[in-house]
Scaffold this motif. Structure first.
Motif, PDB file in Angstrom:
ATOM      1  N   LEU A   2       0.822  -1.207   0.000  1.00 13.42           N
ATOM      2  CA  LEU A   2       0.000   0.000   0.000  1.00 13.42           C
ATOM      3  C   LEU A   2       0.858   1.259   0.000  1.00 13.42           C
ATOM      4  O   LEU A   2       0.552   2.232  -0.684  1.00 13.42           O
ATOM      5  N   LEU A   3       1.963   1.229   0.765  1.00 12.46           N
ATOM      6  CA  LEU A   3       2.844   2.388   0.898  1.00 12.46           C
ATOM      7  C   LEU A   3       4.242   2.043   0.418  1.00 12.46           C
ATOM      8  O   LEU A   3       4.773   0.983   0.741  1.00 12.46           O
ATOM      9  N   SER A   4       4.825   2.952  -0.322  1.00 15.33           N
ATOM     10  CA  SER A   4       6.212   2.755  -0.759  1.00 15.33           C
ATOM     11  C   SER A   4       7.150   3.302   0.306  1.00 15.33           C
ATOM     12  O   SER A   4       6.774   4.145   1.125  1.00 15.33           O
ATOM     13  N   LYS A  19      -7.801   4.078   1.642  1.00 15.44           N
ATOM     14  CA  LYS A  19      -7.788   2.706   1.148  1.00 15.44           C
ATOM     15  C   LYS A  19      -8.204   1.652   2.171  1.00 15.44           C
ATOM     16  O   LYS A  19      -8.700   0.581   1.791  1.00 15.44           O
ATOM     17  N   GLN A  20      -8.031   1.943   3.461  1.00 15.31           N
ATOM     18  CA  GLN A  20      -8.258   0.901   4.453  1.00 15.31           C
ATOM     19  C   GLN A  20      -9.310   1.242   5.512  1.00 15.31           C
ATOM     20  O   GLN A  20      -9.987   0.342   6.005  1.00 15.31           O
ATOM     21  N   VAL A  21      -9.433   2.503   5.857  1.00 12.05           N
ATOM     22  CA  VAL A  21     -10.350   2.883   6.934  1.00 12.05           C
ATOM     23  C   VAL A  21     -11.767   3.004   6.389  1.00 12.05           C
ATOM     24  O   VAL A  21     -11.995   3.585   5.326  1.00 12.05           O
ATOM     25  N   LYS A  22     -12.739   2.451   7.125  1.00  8.73           N
ATOM     26  CA  LYS A  22     -14.137   2.545   6.719  1.00  8.73           C
ATOM     27  C   LYS A  22     -14.558   4.007   6.682  1.00  8.73           C
ATOM     28  O   LYS A  22     -14.156   4.800   7.534  1.00  8.73           O
ATOM     29  N   ARG A  57      -8.012  -4.900   5.535  1.00  6.33           N
ATOM     30  CA  ARG A  57      -6.790  -5.186   4.772  1.00  6.33           C
ATOM     31  C   ARG A  57      -7.067  -5.251   3.271  1.00  6.33           C
ATOM     32  O   ARG A  57      -6.180  -5.007   2.459  1.00  6.33           O
ATOM     33  N   ASP A  58      -8.310  -5.624   2.921  1.00  2.00           N
ATOM     34  CA  ASP A  58      -8.645  -5.824   1.510  1.00  2.00           C
ATOM     35  C   ASP A  58      -9.738  -4.890   1.003  1.00  2.00           C
ATOM     36  O   ASP A  58     -10.150  -4.975  -0.155  1.00  2.00           O
ATOM     37  N   TYR A  62     -14.134  -5.670   7.154  1.00  2.00           N
ATOM     38  CA  TYR A  62     -13.664  -4.694   8.137  1.00  2.00           C
ATOM     39  C   TYR A  62     -13.675  -5.298   9.538  1.00  2.00           C
ATOM     40  O   TYR A  62     -14.505  -6.137   9.862  1.00  2.00           O
ATOM     41  N   TYR A  63     -12.748  -4.844  10.359  1.00  2.00           N
ATOM     42  CA  TYR A  63     -12.702  -5.265  11.758  1.00  2.00           C
ATOM     43  C   TYR A  63     -12.352  -4.049  12.614  1.00  2.00           C
ATOM     44  O   TYR A  63     -11.821  -3.046  12.127  1.00  2.00           O
ATOM     45  N   TRP A  64     -12.653  -4.159  13.897  1.00  2.00           N
ATOM     46  CA  TRP A  64     -12.416  -3.055  14.825  1.00  2.00           C
ATOM     47  C   TRP A  64     -10.962  -3.034  15.287  1.00  2.00           C
ATOM     48  O   TRP A  64     -10.384  -4.075  15.594  1.00  2.00           O
TER      49      TRP A  64
END
Length: 261
Positions: A2-4, A19-22, A57-58, A62-64
């Protein structure tokens, strides 16, 4: 991936947020951990920052997560560092949600309690003021006498059977509540007033059919109210439907010669 390597912190934060946070947690995440906000918090005397969010992650599941950041100033160059601890709290949050729902749910029927029903109806009316809602109140007449005569096991069976009938008649997203020992309430969306009138007629026939069964010597009264082209509070819906229900009780009483079975 995701990050370089070498991505600046503020840019990395924005990428993770996007990209990842709801979505509903993104602004809170940025408000907590953007550099200018971290520095402001430190100057205000805070040594720890904490934020709970849903992350993936995808981008699908989602998870807390709880993010705890310890703010540590370096004496040498006067810079500020963050020691970050990430904790998966998904099981904890799901348990909290289960307990919250349990507190709002009637143990026997699985329907919402009276207080929870009232709050959720208020939420519906506040969040969707232009939507047509039909509100129903049901009362099992003569329930106490039947319960006393046939026993509590019989009474519990009546409550469970009527709950099953209500669930079968209404949709999964309609709100069903048990608001008293023998009283139930439902709020449902409707396409138009004709659809509500048809639903009321169907419900009355349904209740009459159930009443006719010999194993259930009780009557079911139903009243309804509509939020159609007017702004109504939950209390007003309750009062109007309750009045209609008592009119239905009187009709039932008159139909059986002055005696409600």
């Amino acid at each position: 991936d995701l990050l370089s390597h070498g991505t600046p912190y503020d840019k990395a934060l924005q990428i993770v947020a996007e990209k990842q946070v709801k979505e509903e947690f993104r602004q809170g995440y940025l408000d907590t951990f953007l550099p200018e906000n971290v520095l402001r918090a430190f100057r205000q005397g805070r040594e720890t920052l904490r934020y709970e969010l849903m992350i993936s992650r995808d981008g699908v599941e989602y998870y807390w997560m709880r993010i705890t950041a310890r703010l540590v100033p370096l004496e040498g160059d006067g810079s500020l560092r963050m020691l970050v601890y990430r904790q998966n709290i998904d099981a904890e949050k799901k348990q909290e949600e289960r307990m919250r729902l349990l507190a709002q749910t009637d143990e026997m029927t699985g329907l919402f309690t009276k207080a929870a029903t009232q709050r959720r109806i208020e939420d519906c009316l506040r969040e969707n003021p232009g939507r047509l809602y039909a509100f129903f109140i049901f009362d099992i007449d003569n329930f106490k006498q039947a319960n006393d005569s046939y026993g509590h096991a019989f009474g519990d069976g009546v409550i469970r059977e009527f709950t099953r009938i209500l669930r079968g008649h209404f949709r999964a997203d309609d709100l069903l509540g048990r608001i008293g020992g023998d009283e139930f309430a439902v709020i449902a969306t409707a396409a138009d007033e004709d659809a509500v009138k048809a639903a009321v007629e169907k419900l009355r026939n349904l209740c009459a059919e159930w009443d006719a069964k010999e194993e259930y010597p009780v009557s079911i009264a139903v009243g309804h109210a509509m939020q159609a082209g007017r702004t109504m509070t939950a209390d007003e819906l309750f009062m109007e439907a309750d009045a209609a229900m008592y009119r239905n009780k009187a009709e039932i009483k008159k139909a059986v010669g002055g005696i409600i079975r």
